[in-house]
Design a protein around this motif. Structure first.
Motif, PDB file in Angstrom:
ATOM      1  N   ARG B   7       0.847  -1.203   0.000  1.00 24.23           N
ATOM      2  CA  ARG B   7       0.000   0.000   0.000  1.00 24.23           C
ATOM      3  C   ARG B   7       0.877   1.247   0.000  1.00 24.23           C
ATOM      4  O   ARG B   7       1.941   1.276   0.620  1.00 24.23           O
ATOM      5  N   PHE B   9       1.040   5.615   0.432  1.00 28.95           N
ATOM      6  CA  PHE B   9       0.375   6.737   1.091  1.00 28.95           C
ATOM      7  C   PHE B   9       1.068   8.049   0.738  1.00 28.95           C
ATOM      8  O   PHE B   9       2.227   8.056   0.317  1.00 28.95           O
ATOM      9  N   ALA B  51       6.671  -0.359   6.174  1.00 33.22           N
ATOM     10  CA  ALA B  51       5.999  -0.930   7.349  1.00 33.22           C
ATOM     11  C   ALA B  51       5.605  -2.366   7.031  1.00 33.22           C
ATOM     12  O   ALA B  51       5.094  -2.652   5.944  1.00 33.22           O
ATOM     13  N   GLU B  68       1.719  -7.879   5.665  1.00 36.07           N
ATOM     14  CA  GLU B  68       1.038  -6.665   5.197  1.00 36.07           C
ATOM     15  C   GLU B  68       2.084  -5.563   5.023  1.00 36.07           C
ATOM     16  O   GLU B  68       2.724  -5.145   5.982  1.00 36.07           O
ATOM     17  N   ALA B  70       3.439  -1.749   3.580  1.00 36.26           N
ATOM     18  CA  ALA B  70       3.052  -0.384   3.209  1.00 36.26           C
ATOM     19  C   ALA B  70       4.299   0.477   3.132  1.00 36.26           C
ATOM     20  O   ALA B  70       5.252   0.275   3.883  1.00 36.26           O
ATOM     21  N   LEU B  72       5.586   4.313   3.464  1.00 37.72           N
ATOM     22  CA  LEU B  72       5.054   5.508   4.124  1.00 37.72           C
ATOM     23  C   LEU B  72       6.006   6.693   4.031  1.00 37.72           C
ATOM     24  O   LEU B  72       7.180   6.576   4.387  1.00 37.72           O
TER      25      LEU B  72
END
Lengths: 147, 78
Positions: B7, B9, B51, B68, B70, B72
């Motif tokens: 993911r 951001f 992360a 999971e 991510a 950032l």
């Protein structure tokens, strides 16, 4: 097993003065409290390269932020002699002059409330994955970086 | 599952023009960071952290297919 509805820190848009007032009023029944400390973060109309910030659009990795906040909350209760604490942060658009962060700590005496509030604000800034798009009046934007 | 979904951001959404990346499975976090560096030159010069399972990685960390991930940017809350 009965579970409490999970408390969320997220407020869509700005945090209203009314919400803050109601939060203060809600503590009037807790008569062991002798001191509250409140921190309010407000969106500043910074000037960046000659352009003025009209507002900040906040987004967050909410699943990670919720875990970070839960840890901050747990540590705050073990580090300081707190009666209660509340944290709210905006997501979405907050115009300059409006409130985006509300931290509220309560204790029997002032020192714990003040120290905890300060520590919590610093911890939120350091550990919580929140991001801010600073929109200018001409509808261009830049990404906010904490100082 | 033969890929990791990462993911994205903040400004990384703009830089990579997407809300997530899919990359081949990697054994650890260093391998992910190396893969990203080689595959996405847009990341050069940007400040970001990885992360894993909602924790920032400070040293190499093993991965599995269900980790999971991510990416950032520096945080800007408050």
């Amino acid at each position: 097993m009965e579970t409490k509805p999970k408390k969320t820190i997220w407020v869509e848009g700005p945090i209203s003065a009314d919400k803050i007032a109601k939060s203060i009023a809600a503590h009037q029944t807790k008569k062991d409290i002798g001191a509250h400390s409140i921190f309010l973060g407000q969106v500043r109309a910074d000037t960046i390269n000659g352009q003025t910030v009209a507002g900040i659009e906040y987004s967050a990795y909410t699943e990670m932020a919720d875990e970070a906040i839960a840890e901050i909350r747990e540590k705050a209760f073990s580090k300081f002699d707190l009666t209660c604490m509340h944290i709210y942060h905006s997501v979405g658009m907050v115009k300059s002059g409006e409130i985006c962060l509300f931290v509220f700590t309560s204790s029997t005496h002032r020192k714990a409330a003040i120290d905890a509030c300060d520590w919590i604000v610093e911890s939120i800034k350091e550990l919580t994955p929140i991001f801010g798009k600073e929109w200018f009046e001409n509808e261009e934007y830049t990404w906010k970086v904490n100082k | 599952m033969s890929t990791h979904k990462i993911r994205l951001f903040g400004f990384l959404v703009d830089s990579l023009k997407n809300y997530h990346l899919e990359i081949p499975l990697q054994t650890d976090s260093d391998a992910v960071l190396n893969y990203l560096k080689q595959t996405y030159p847009q990341l050069e010069g940007l400040s970001y952290s990885l992360a894993i399972n909602k924790k920032i990685v400070h040293q190499n960390h093993p991965l599995n297919a269900s980790s999971e991930l991510a990416l950032l940017p520096p945080f800007a809350g408050g």
